[in-house]
Write an enzyme that holds these catalytic residues in place. Structure first.
Site, PDB file in Angstrom:
ATOM      1  N   TYR A 126       0.982  -1.456  -0.016  1.00  0.00           N
ATOM      2  CA  TYR A 126       0.109   0.110   0.055  1.00  0.00           C
ATOM      3  C   TYR A 126       0.767   1.450   0.062  1.00  0.00           C
ATOM      4  CZ  TYR A 126      -3.770  -3.198   0.629  1.00  0.00           C
ATOM      5  OH  TYR A 126      -4.770  -4.251   0.550  1.00  0.00           O
ATOM      6  N   LYS A 130       3.255 -14.687   6.484  1.00  0.00           N
ATOM      7  CA  LYS A 130       3.715 -15.532   5.400  1.00  0.00           C
ATOM      8  C   LYS A 130       4.967 -15.884   5.088  1.00  0.00           C
ATOM      9  CE  LYS A 130       2.068 -18.338   1.753  1.00  0.00           C
ATOM     10  NZ  LYS A 130       1.396 -19.593   1.980  1.00  0.00           N
ATOM     11  N   ASP A 163      -2.862 -17.998   5.142  1.00  0.00           N
ATOM     12  CA  ASP A 163      -3.796 -19.019   4.512  1.00  0.00           C
ATOM     13  C   ASP A 163      -4.573 -19.952   5.281  1.00  0.00           C
ATOM     14  OD1 ASP A 163      -1.109 -19.521   4.378  1.00  0.00           O
ATOM     15  OD2 ASP A 163      -1.342 -21.055   2.753  1.00  0.00           O
ATOM     16  N   ASP A 216      -6.084  -6.514   5.276  1.00  0.00           N
ATOM     17  CA  ASP A 216      -7.437  -6.098   4.256  1.00  0.00           C
ATOM     18  C   ASP A 216      -8.296  -6.946   3.988  1.00  0.00           C
ATOM     19  OD1 ASP A 216      -8.736  -4.336   2.428  1.00  0.00           O
ATOM     20  OD2 ASP A 216      -7.338  -4.023   1.335  1.00  0.00           O
ATOM     21  N   ASP A 249     -12.186  -8.371   5.547  1.00  0.00           N
ATOM     22  CA  ASP A 249     -13.472  -8.564   4.869  1.00  0.00           C
ATOM     23  C   ASP A 249     -14.043 -10.038   5.279  1.00  0.00           C
ATOM     24  OD1 ASP A 249     -13.233  -6.009   3.532  1.00  0.00           O
ATOM     25  OD2 ASP A 249     -14.044  -7.098   1.495  1.00  0.00           O
TER      26      ASP A 249
HETATM   27  N1  GGG Z   1     -13.803  -4.387   0.754  1.00  0.00           N
HETATM   28  C1  GGG Z   1     -14.269  -3.257   1.195  1.00  0.00           C
HETATM   29  C2  GGG Z   1     -13.862  -1.999   0.436  1.00  0.00           C
HETATM   30  O1  GGG Z   1     -13.941  -1.950  -0.757  1.00  0.00           O
HETATM   31  N2  GGG Z   1     -13.181  -1.232   1.196  1.00  0.00           N
HETATM   32  C3  GGG Z   1     -12.544  -0.030   0.857  1.00  0.00           C
HETATM   33  C4  GGG Z   1     -11.233  -0.060   0.516  1.00  0.00           C
HETATM   34  O2  GGG Z   1     -10.793  -1.105   0.130  1.00  0.00           O
HETATM   35  N3  GGG Z   1     -10.377   0.828   1.142  1.00  0.00           N
HETATM   36  C5  GGG Z   1      -9.093   0.567   0.974  1.00  0.00           C
HETATM   37  C6  GGG Z   1      -8.439  -0.168   2.132  1.00  0.00           C
HETATM   38  O3  GGG Z   1      -9.116  -0.311   3.198  1.00  0.00           O
HETATM   39  O4  GGG Z   1      -7.013   0.040   2.135  1.00  0.00           O
END
Ligand code: GGG
Length: 336
Positions: A127, A173, A206, A230, A234
């Site tokens: 990121y 990992k 995993d 991330d 979810d």
């Molecule tokens: N999967 C849920 C979603 O779309 N969240 C928004 C997202 O991906 N934001 C960027 C992050 O959290 O890094």
């Protein structure tokens, strides 16, 4: 004595403005109920619409506005997420992304007794977006440092201690990605030594994904790198009723932005049916972070009571209610 806070409000795109409009009256109800609390909302633009209208997804005024406020509520942005929320997290050094996943009453869920907190490192890994793209191939660097690993591990253990949680699971990992994940694990181990009362374990990402599905009650606090966090958050949301139920806080030393885990959900945007609970619980996390434990408790109690009473649920939860109906039921319960 009156306690006053300026709150930056970023409604963003898609369902963002809908869940934000549902949440602010709830905060106003809490203010009314408390009597000694004042919240001033400062609305700021960011996201796809801001880019169309102002030429920038994250205008300088928005960044400065967030910096000048005591805390920020952020709903969701669309295609421009990498131009908005990632720079906000990195520039403000909001290094801990705290993502609780908890089963609430009367919500249809896959799992029963889940009450876990995922602590996601929030400033580095893929990121950081260091890389490049050629026409038909690309490279992205997975940057993992001792400093960021050590401080996220410490954040997770401190959270566990503060909340009386029993176990921290470090998710990695390192069997394959040893250049990076060995550093993360070594930092976690070093920090774990300072918290002998908290059980520490390590789990390959995993395996963790499988175990979260098969035995979610095992987990208490998870700490992990940015991308794994991330994805796993979810998955955790999927256990407790979906993305409409999971709030988060992006937390640094002196600043924080609170946002639902969900995105802008363009498929349901404009229909007025988005679940506002993730945004409402993010506001609760914000009040907690501001030190307003009583106000935070009122929000959570309002959500709990409303759900226990058999609230009008939005379609993601199997109901047919509109966003405002669910939010208004919560607001009325807070005021009662
Ligand atoms: N999967 C849920 C979603 O779309 N969240 C928004 C997202 O991906 N934001 C960027 C992050 O959290 O890094």
């Amino acid at each position: 004595m009156m306690r006053r806070y300026r709150i930056a409000v970023i409604p963003g795109d898609g369902i963002g403005p809908e869940v934000m409009s549902a949440t602010l009256p709830i905060l106003e109800a809490v203010v009314e109920k408390c009597g000694d609390l004042d919240l001033e909302f400062v609305t700021l633009q960011a996201g796809d619409r801001a880019k169309e209208e102002l030429g920038e997804a994250l205008p300088k005024e928005t960044l400065m506005g967030v910096e000048s406020c005591d805390a920020c509520l952020f709903a969701a942005v669309g295609r421009t997420a990498s131009e908005v929320i990632l720079p906000l997290r990195q520039r403000l050094d909001l290094y801990a992304n705290v993502r609780p996943a908890k089963v609430y009453p009367n919500i249809p869920t896959l799992a029963k007794g889940v009450d876990l907190v995922l602590v996601r490192e929030n400033t580095e890994d893929l990121y950081r977006r260091v890389g490049f793209r050629e026409r038909d191939w690309g490279v992205a660097l997975r940057i993992i440092t001792w400093r960021a690993s050590e401080r996220i591990a410490r954040y997770a253990f401190e959270l566990a201690r503060r909340e009386g949680r029993r176990r921290v699971t470090s998710v990695h990992k390192a069997n394959v990605l040893d250049f990076t994940d060995d550093i993360f694990l070594e930092a976690c181990r070093r920090v774990a030594d300072g918290y002998p009362e908290i059980e520490y374990e390590e789990m390959i990402v995993d395996t963790c994904a499988m175990k979260l599905v098969m035995n979610p009650e095992h987990f208490d606090v998870l700490v992990t790198t940015n991308i794994f966090g991330d994805i796993l958050s979810d998955l955790a949301a999927g256990l407790v009723g979906g993305l409409g139920m999971t709030p988060s806080g992006n937390i640094g030393e002196s600043r924080a932005i609170f946002e639902p885990v969900h995105g802008s959900a363009p498929d349901i945007a404009g229909k007025g049916i988005a679940n506002p609970i993730a945004m409402i619980l993010s506001a609760k996390m914000m009040l907690e972070w501001l030190g307003e434990a009583d106000a935070a408790h009122q929000v959570e109690r309002g959500v709990m009571r409303t759900l226990r009473e058999g609230a009008p649920l939005t379609p993601d939860l199997g109901g047919s209610a509109k966003t405002w109906e669910l939010a208004d039921a919560i607001r009325r319960n807070i005021l009662e």
